[in-house]
Write an enzyme that holds these catalytic residues in place. Structure first.
Site, PDB file in Angstrom:
ATOM      1  N   ARG A   1      -7.876  11.641  -5.111  1.00  0.00           N
ATOM      2  CA  ARG A   1      -9.085  10.908  -4.717  1.00  0.00           C
ATOM      3  C   ARG A   1     -10.249  11.838  -4.397  1.00  0.00           C
ATOM      4  O   ARG A   1     -11.407  11.419  -4.452  1.00  0.00           O
ATOM      5  CB  ARG A   1      -8.771  10.002  -3.512  1.00  0.00           C
ATOM      6  CG  ARG A   1      -8.156   8.688  -3.914  1.00  0.00           C
ATOM      7  CD  ARG A   1      -9.199   7.706  -4.467  1.00  0.00           C
ATOM      8  NE  ARG A   1     -10.009   7.155  -3.386  1.00  0.00           N
ATOM      9  CZ  ARG A   1     -11.263   7.461  -3.142  1.00  0.00           C
ATOM     10  NH1 ARG A   1     -11.890   8.319  -3.911  1.00  0.00           N
ATOM     11  NH2 ARG A   1     -11.907   6.927  -2.138  1.00  0.00           N
TER      12      ARG A   1
ATOM     13  N   ASP B   1      -6.400  -2.969  -7.719  1.00  0.00           N
ATOM     14  CA  ASP B   1      -6.955  -3.606  -6.528  1.00  0.00           C
ATOM     15  C   ASP B   1      -7.087  -5.107  -6.741  1.00  0.00           C
ATOM     16  O   ASP B   1      -7.249  -5.584  -7.859  1.00  0.00           O
ATOM     17  CB  ASP B   1      -8.313  -3.010  -6.157  1.00  0.00           C
ATOM     18  CG  ASP B   1      -8.701  -3.407  -4.744  1.00  0.00           C
ATOM     19  OD1 ASP B   1      -8.065  -2.907  -3.804  1.00  0.00           O
ATOM     20  OD2 ASP B   1      -9.601  -4.248  -4.598  1.00  0.00           O
TER      21      ASP B   1
ATOM     22  N   ARG C   1       0.824  -1.221   0.000  1.00  0.00           N
ATOM     23  CA  ARG C   1       0.000   0.000   0.000  1.00  0.00           C
ATOM     24  C   ARG C   1       0.851   1.260   0.000  1.00  0.00           C
ATOM     25  O   ARG C   1       0.497   2.243   0.665  1.00  0.00           O
ATOM     26  CB  ARG C   1      -0.929   0.041   1.210  1.00  0.00           C
ATOM     27  CG  ARG C   1      -2.111  -0.884   1.158  1.00  0.00           C
ATOM     28  CD  ARG C   1      -3.157  -0.326   0.186  1.00  0.00           C
ATOM     29  NE  ARG C   1      -4.250  -1.267   0.080  1.00  0.00           N
ATOM     30  CZ  ARG C   1      -5.350  -1.209   0.828  1.00  0.00           C
ATOM     31  NH1 ARG C   1      -5.513  -0.249   1.690  1.00  0.00           N
ATOM     32  NH2 ARG C   1      -6.288  -2.115   0.678  1.00  0.00           N
TER      33      ARG C   1
HETATM   34  O1  CP3 Z   1       0.202  -1.619  -2.509  1.00  0.00           O
HETATM   35  C1  CP3 Z   1      -0.089  -0.723  -3.341  1.00  0.00           C
HETATM   36  O2  CP3 Z   1       0.292   0.465  -3.224  1.00  0.00           O
HETATM   37  C2  CP3 Z   1      -0.831  -1.127  -4.598  1.00  0.00           C
HETATM   38  C3  CP3 Z   1      -2.227  -1.035  -4.602  1.00  0.00           C
HETATM   39  C4  CP3 Z   1      -3.114  -1.988  -3.812  1.00  0.00           C
HETATM   40  C5  CP3 Z   1      -4.401  -1.587  -3.357  1.00  0.00           C
HETATM   41  N1  CP3 Z   1      -5.030  -2.671  -2.846  1.00  0.00           N
HETATM   42  C6  CP3 Z   1      -4.949  -0.234  -3.480  1.00  0.00           C
HETATM   43  C7  CP3 Z   1      -6.096   0.140  -2.665  1.00  0.00           C
HETATM   44  C8  CP3 Z   1      -2.979  -3.332  -3.475  1.00  0.00           C
HETATM   45  C9  CP3 Z   1      -1.784  -4.238  -3.663  1.00  0.00           C
HETATM   46  C10 CP3 Z   1      -4.209  -3.761  -2.877  1.00  0.00           C
HETATM   47  C11 CP3 Z   1      -4.461  -5.149  -2.443  1.00  0.00           C
HETATM   48  C12 CP3 Z   1      -5.729  -5.459  -1.780  1.00  0.00           C
HETATM   49  N2  CP3 Z   1      -6.980  -4.959  -2.027  1.00  0.00           N
HETATM   50  C13 CP3 Z   1      -5.868  -6.453  -0.801  1.00  0.00           C
HETATM   51  C14 CP3 Z   1      -4.775  -7.299  -0.253  1.00  0.00           C
HETATM   52  C15 CP3 Z   1      -4.186  -6.444   0.798  1.00  0.00           C
HETATM   53  C16 CP3 Z   1      -3.288  -7.068   1.758  1.00  0.00           C
HETATM   54  O3  CP3 Z   1      -2.523  -6.253   2.319  1.00  0.00           O
HETATM   55  O4  CP3 Z   1      -3.287  -8.258   2.036  1.00  0.00           O
HETATM   56  C17 CP3 Z   1      -7.221  -6.499  -0.406  1.00  0.00           C
HETATM   57  C18 CP3 Z   1      -7.840  -7.384   0.652  1.00  0.00           C
HETATM   58  C19 CP3 Z   1      -7.899  -5.553  -1.205  1.00  0.00           C
HETATM   59  C20 CP3 Z   1      -9.341  -5.255  -1.182  1.00  0.00           C
HETATM   60  C21 CP3 Z   1      -9.585  -3.868  -0.717  1.00  0.00           C
HETATM   61  N3  CP3 Z   1      -9.370  -2.767  -1.494  1.00  0.00           N
HETATM   62  C22 CP3 Z   1     -10.023  -3.444   0.553  1.00  0.00           C
HETATM   63  C23 CP3 Z   1     -10.331  -4.364   1.724  1.00  0.00           C
HETATM   64  C24 CP3 Z   1     -10.114  -2.050   0.490  1.00  0.00           C
HETATM   65  C25 CP3 Z   1     -10.693  -1.123   1.523  1.00  0.00           C
HETATM   66  C26 CP3 Z   1      -9.766  -0.830   2.601  1.00  0.00           C
HETATM   67  C27 CP3 Z   1      -9.650   0.654   2.807  1.00  0.00           C
HETATM   68  O5  CP3 Z   1      -8.546   1.044   3.176  1.00  0.00           O
HETATM   69  O6  CP3 Z   1     -10.635   1.374   2.605  1.00  0.00           O
HETATM   70  C28 CP3 Z   1      -9.656  -1.640  -0.788  1.00  0.00           C
HETATM   71  C29 CP3 Z   1      -9.513  -0.259  -1.280  1.00  0.00           C
HETATM   72  C30 CP3 Z   1      -8.121   0.163  -1.685  1.00  0.00           C
HETATM   73  N4  CP3 Z   1      -7.242  -0.584  -2.427  1.00  0.00           N
HETATM   74  C31 CP3 Z   1      -7.525   1.422  -1.404  1.00  0.00           C
HETATM   75  C32 CP3 Z   1      -6.277   1.429  -2.042  1.00  0.00           C
HETATM   76  C33 CP3 Z   1      -5.276   2.555  -2.115  1.00  0.00           C
HETATM   77  C34 CP3 Z   1      -8.175   2.558  -0.633  1.00  0.00           C
HETATM   78  C35 CP3 Z   1      -9.128   3.203  -1.560  1.00  0.00           C
HETATM   79  C36 CP3 Z   1      -9.341   4.633  -1.295  1.00  0.00           C
HETATM   80  O7  CP3 Z   1     -10.245   4.975  -0.517  1.00  0.00           O
HETATM   81  O8  CP3 Z   1      -8.642   5.467  -1.906  1.00  0.00           O
END
Ligand code: CP3
Length: 376
Positions: free
Chosen positions: A71, A107, A58
């Site tokens: 965003r 994602d 992340r």
């Molecule tokens: O690591 C990076 O910088 C690359 C981008 C990335 C995102 N999600 C961006 C994101 C990666 C590699 C993920 C993986 C991901 N997505 C996982 C595995 C994570 C892990 O650490 O094991 C999972 C379970 C997801 C599904 C997902 N996407 C969830 C549960 C959420 C909500 C959580 C939250 O923080 O609101 C997301 C949204 C998401 N994916 C965001 C980002 C930057 C936040 C979105 C926003 O509001 O801008």
């Protein structure tokens, strides 16, 4: 202790059995691309490095001002589907942090749409996947993914990012492991106890197998498209697999993670990550991957000793330590580097993703500390 000869024999058998096992050699491509000799790629091949490579799960996200500003104007899914913006977010994060690898901004759940589900991220709610897959009969309705068509935006983002990124910096692609993806399809979102997921798994092993084979096949082709578009390594996330016992992992998850990894071509370094996996690490290693991603619930030295040094490890600073003082942070970074002991094959990372309100200056300081303390 096993003799070096018997280790070599074992590796050579593994090589024949499965080209993606840690023992199988990662070849340097002829006419070496600029990233081939980077710290990160060397660590994937378990070669010595001048300083420990570091990137952060992340690393592009809400803790960063530039990301929050973007965003405010663009919804998350739209950002993921816009190759120019996704590429800009990826490159900006890598540059501002000085990390040793970039990860494509996307994602885990994008693939649920071409599988036949709707995907939404409602403000502060986390992801929602509809309609939840609850019945054995729902498995027959899963669609076959044609990623070159339905996920073309991601492949475009990879090509654009590869063109804009520092040529020496490797770019990572990623995808879910079948278990974690299945949990989102079945629960319809995040879950506390995985009641529906485990319910289907225990109640109807035939439907479970059909579901997991479908996901493994489609995840592999999705990943192969990312490799073809230009990523240098892949992280596979089994974020929620820690809810399984070792016996259930072996029966219900391992074969399908292995199937996904075996479907990946051409040979590309794989980081295999999960959380809550302290009891599962040896089994995850058996499923495959060149580097095992460790969460913060294990001590890195003990975990690596258990896995054996013929596989690399990534991790495993608790992301919450980034809220502490820099002096404390430094001591904890030093501790992890000491535990890794300068062995080839350590990639520094967090035990899980950066939290949205992490102090930005501490993230930058962390990357500097890893380079400084490991480069001594
Ligand atoms: O690591 C990076 O910088 C690359 C981008 C990335 C995102 N999600 C961006 C994101 C990666 C590699 C993920 C993986 C991901 N997505 C996982 C595995 C994570 C892990 O650490 O094991 C999972 C379970 C997801 C599904 C997902 N996407 C969830 C549960 C959420 C909500 C959580 C939250 O923080 O609101 C997301 C949204 C998401 N994916 C965001 C980002 C930057 C936040 C979105 C926003 O509001 O801008």
């Amino acid at each position: 202790m096993r003799s070096p000869e018997s280790e070599a024999r074992k590796r050579s058998t593994e090589r024949k059995a499965n080209p993606q096992t840690p023992g199988a050699k990662l070849r340097k491509s002829p006419g070496a691309a600029p990233w081939v000799e980077s710290r990160f790629m060397k660590a994937c091949r378990r070669e010595h490095v001048d300083a420990t490579p570091v990137w952060l799960m992340r690393q592009a996200g809400r803790y960063m001002k530039e990301y929050r500003e973007l965003r405010a104007k663009v919804p998350f899914l739209e950002l993921c589907k816009n190759p120019d913006l996704a590429s800009e977010v990826t490159v900006t994060a890598a540059r501002k942090l000085g990390v040793d690898a970039a990860i494509i901004f996307a994602d885990l759940l994008l693939i649920v749409e071409p599988l036949g589900f709707s995907l939404a991220y409602d403000q502060g709610e986390g992801p929602s996947v509809k309609p939840a897959l609850r019945l054995a009969g729902d498995v027959d309705r899963l669609l076959e993914v044609d990623p070159q068509q339905s996920l073309a935006y991601l492949y475009d983002a990879i090509r654009r990012t590869r063109a804009d990124l520092d040529p020496e910096l490797p770019l990572l692609g990623f995808a879910a492991c079948p278990f974690t993806l299945a949990s989102y399809l079945i629960e319809g979102g995040g879950s506390r106890n995985y009641r529906h997921t485990k319910g289907l798994m225990y109640r109807d092993p035939g439907a479970w197998r059909a579901l997991m084979e479908h996901l493994a096949r489609n995840l592999a082709s999705y990943i192969n498209g990312q490799i073809a578009a230009g990523v240098q390594a892949i992280q596979i996330f089994d974020t929620w697999v820690g809810c399984l016992s070792p016996a259930d992992y072996r029966e219900f998850a391992l074969p399908y993670t292995r199937m996904t990894i075996e479907g990946i071509t051409p040979r590309t370094p794989i980081i295999h990550f999960g959380t809550g996996t302290g009891m599962l690490l040896e089994d995850m290693r058996e499923a495959g991957g060149d580097i095992l991603g460790l969460d913060s619930h294990v001590e890195l030295d003990a975990a690596w000793a258990r896995l054996g040094y013929s596989v690399g490890v990534q991790g495993n600073l608790d992301p919450v330590i980034l809220y502490a003082s820099q002096a404390y942070l430094r001591a904890r970074v030093e501790r992890i580097l000491d535990q890794a002991g300068g062995r080839p094959g350590h990639i520094f990372n967090l035990g899980h993703g950066l939290l949205p309100d992490t102090p930005f200056e501490n993230v930058v300081a962390l990357v500097e500390m890893v380079h400084e303390l490991s480069g001594k």
